[in-house]
Design a protein around this motif. Structure first.
Motif, short mmCIF file in Angstrom:
data_model
loop_
_atom_site.label_atom_id
_atom_site.label_comp_id
_atom_site.label_asym_id
_atom_site.label_seq_id
_atom_site.Cartn_x
_atom_site.Cartn_y
_atom_site.Cartn_z
N MET A 1 0.84 -1.19 0.00
CA MET A 1 0.00 0.00 0.00
C MET A 1 0.88 1.24 0.00
SD MET A 1 -3.08 0.99 2.64
CE MET A 1 -4.02 -0.44 2.13
N LYS A 2 0.46 2.25 -0.66
CA LYS A 2 1.24 3.47 -0.74
C LYS A 2 1.39 4.09 0.65
CE LYS A 2 -0.08 4.68 -5.43
NZ LYS A 2 -0.75 5.66 -6.27
N LEU A 3 2.52 4.80 0.87
CA LEU A 3 2.78 5.42 2.15
C LEU A 3 1.70 6.41 2.53
CD1 LEU A 3 4.63 5.82 4.55
CD2 LEU A 3 5.94 7.48 3.21
N MET A 4 1.24 7.22 1.55
CA MET A 4 0.23 8.23 1.87
C MET A 4 -1.08 7.57 2.29
SD MET A 4 -0.91 9.70 -1.83
CE MET A 4 -1.69 8.67 -3.05
N ASN A 5 -1.39 6.38 1.72
CA ASN A 5 -2.60 5.68 2.13
C ASN A 5 -2.49 5.16 3.56
OD1 ASN A 5 -3.77 6.15 -0.30
ND2 ASN A 5 -3.27 4.15 -1.18
N VAL A 6 -1.30 4.67 3.93
CA VAL A 6 -1.08 4.19 5.29
C VAL A 6 -1.21 5.33 6.27
CG1 VAL A 6 0.61 3.17 6.84
CG2 VAL A 6 0.39 2.30 4.51
N THR A 7 -0.62 6.48 5.93
CA THR A 7 -0.70 7.66 6.80
C THR A 7 -2.14 8.10 6.98
OG1 THR A 7 1.47 8.35 6.02
CG2 THR A 7 0.12 10.01 7.14
N ARG A 8 -2.90 8.06 5.89
CA ARG A 8 -4.30 8.48 5.96
C ARG A 8 -5.11 7.54 6.85
NH1 ARG A 8 -7.54 8.96 0.42
NH2 ARG A 8 -7.24 6.71 0.54
N LEU A 9 -4.81 6.24 6.75
CA LEU A 9 -5.54 5.27 7.57
C LEU A 9 -5.26 5.48 9.07
CD1 LEU A 9 -5.32 1.94 5.58
CD2 LEU A 9 -7.37 3.22 6.19
N ARG A 10 -4.03 5.86 9.41
CA ARG A 10 -3.69 6.08 10.81
C ARG A 10 -4.44 7.26 11.40
NH1 ARG A 10 2.86 5.32 10.08
NH2 ARG A 10 2.88 3.04 10.04
N LYS A 11 -4.84 8.20 10.54
CA LYS A 11 -5.47 9.42 11.02
C LYS A 11 -6.98 9.32 11.10
CE LYS A 11 -1.86 12.58 9.39
NZ LYS A 11 -1.55 13.73 8.50
N MET A 12 -7.58 8.29 10.51
CA MET A 12 -9.03 8.20 10.50
C MET A 12 -9.50 6.82 10.90
SD MET A 12 -10.04 7.91 6.45
CE MET A 12 -9.34 9.49 6.00
N PRO A 13 -10.67 6.72 11.55
CA PRO A 13 -11.23 5.41 11.88
C PRO A 13 -11.46 4.59 10.62
CG PRO A 13 -12.42 7.18 12.99
CD PRO A 13 -11.50 7.83 12.00
N LEU A 14 -11.48 3.27 10.77
CA LEU A 14 -11.62 2.38 9.62
C LEU A 14 -12.94 2.63 8.90
CD1 LEU A 14 -10.41 0.12 7.98
CD2 LEU A 14 -11.45 -1.52 9.55
N TRP A 15 -14.05 2.82 9.65
CA TRP A 15 -15.33 3.03 8.99
C TRP A 15 -15.32 4.32 8.19
CZ3 TRP A 15 -19.13 1.64 6.45
CH2 TRP A 15 -20.22 2.46 6.25
N THR A 16 -14.65 5.35 8.70
CA THR A 16 -14.56 6.60 7.96
C THR A 16 -13.83 6.38 6.64
OG1 THR A 16 -14.53 7.84 10.03
CG2 THR A 16 -13.80 9.00 8.06
#
Length: 330
Positions: A1-16
């Protein structure tokens, strides 16, 4: 997975994150159907404009005929009036002498207009309209239907190909040339009974189909150009293979660390493969019903991707049917 996608996932809940992805996919579906609606609207307007032009053409012909009829009618009425005026004069020898000249002077050349086709047939404008529009639509299909062949230079030595290089079979007793391992073709598979396609993909969206009818085992999908040609510790996504396989009557997605069973009520006779290099995804379909079977997220791949095929061994004579590239007739 791209780094930016991983960073985005860390900042938001999974359902979001899921909700955002569902909204993105919904927007994409709507955009694709809007393109289809736009195409159909343009085709409809083209056909209606062709009908309007034919109508205007025929109206113009009728008006020109009426105009010519009117002009000839006026000339005829004028000639009749001239004759009547002369005939109302006294019946004298002079009138009788001049009657021949008068008739000649009053002669009207009535030119019959050429006949016109009065029938308006719907076949000229409607006919097999759905089939006609579908043929026009082929030029705008996206992704393009890839016309592929096998690359024998990458094939395992026990594989045999049709003349068109669109069909492959496994032959255990195939006579092999004496080959020094040190001089072995580095592109050729020498452990798994597989072969790659002749065309590589690095960008864009591509779709092709593989005929698997009559086979008890097969494996198809997409592979990196640099996958090992010999035995692998894992012939899965870990080593750059995104494939489906049929074994023991079940379809499996070759995921890591263990395969994932694909739910399918019937075994497909043809597999559709959709590679989206830009979105880093590869998806599989039952190509007859276009039912989705499984999708992989590949992540960033910096090397070319190739179609991958494995007809598998003969399974004690039960798996002798060929694996074939199917070119849809659109």
């Amino acid at each position: 997975m791209k780094l930016m996608n991983v960073t985005r996932l860390r900042k938001m809940p999974l359902w979001t994150h899921w909700r955002s992805r569902f909204e993105e996919i919904e927007h994409e579906i709507r955009a694709e159907f809007q393109n289809l609606h736009r195409f159909l609207d343009e085709e409809e307007e083209t056909d209606l404009e062709r009908l309007r032009k034919e109508r205007d053409k025929r109206v113009k012909i009728l008006k020109e005929r009426e105009k010519k009829f009117a002009m000839q009618s006026r000339d005829l009425e004028k000639a009749i009036e001239t004759l009547n005026c002369k005939l109302r004069e006294d019946d004298s020898p002079k009138l009788l002498k001049e009657i021949k000249e008068l008739l000649k002077r009053c002669e009207v050349n009535f030119i019959r207009p050429p006949p016109i086709d009065s029938e308006i047939l719907s076949g000229q404008f409607v006919g097999p309209i759905q089939y006609r529009i579908w043929k026009h639509m082929k030029t705008s299909l996206y992704p393009n239907i890839s016309t592929l062949t096998f690359d024998p230079e990458m094939a395992h030595p026990h594989l045999t190909f049709s003349a068109e290089r669109t069909s492959v079979t496994f032959e255990e007793d195939k006579v092999q040339p004496n080959e020094n391992p040190d001089e072995r073709n580095p592109n050729r598979f020498h452990f798994y009974y597989c072969v790659m396609g002749s065309e590589a993909f690095t960008h864009g969206r591509h779709y092709w189909e593989v005929e698997v009818k009559g086979k008890t085992a097969w494996r198809v999908g997409v592979a990196r150009v640099d996958i090992p040609r010999g035995e692998m510790d894992s012939s899965s996504t870990l080593n750059g293979l995104w494939t489906l396989s049929l074994r023991n009557g079940s379809i499996m997605a070759c995921t890591h660390p263990k395969p994932t069973k694909v739910l399918s009520y019937t075994l497909p006779i043809r597999i559709g493969i959709f590679l989206d290099c830009d979105k880093e995804e590869v998806s599989f379909y039952n190509a007859v019903t276009m039912t989705p079977l499984f999708s992989f997220y590949m992540g960033t791949v910096l090397v070319p991707l190739y179609p991958y095929y494995n007809p598998c061994d003969t399974d004690e004579g039960k798996n002798c049917a060929p694996l074939s590239i199917f070119h849809p007739s659109l």
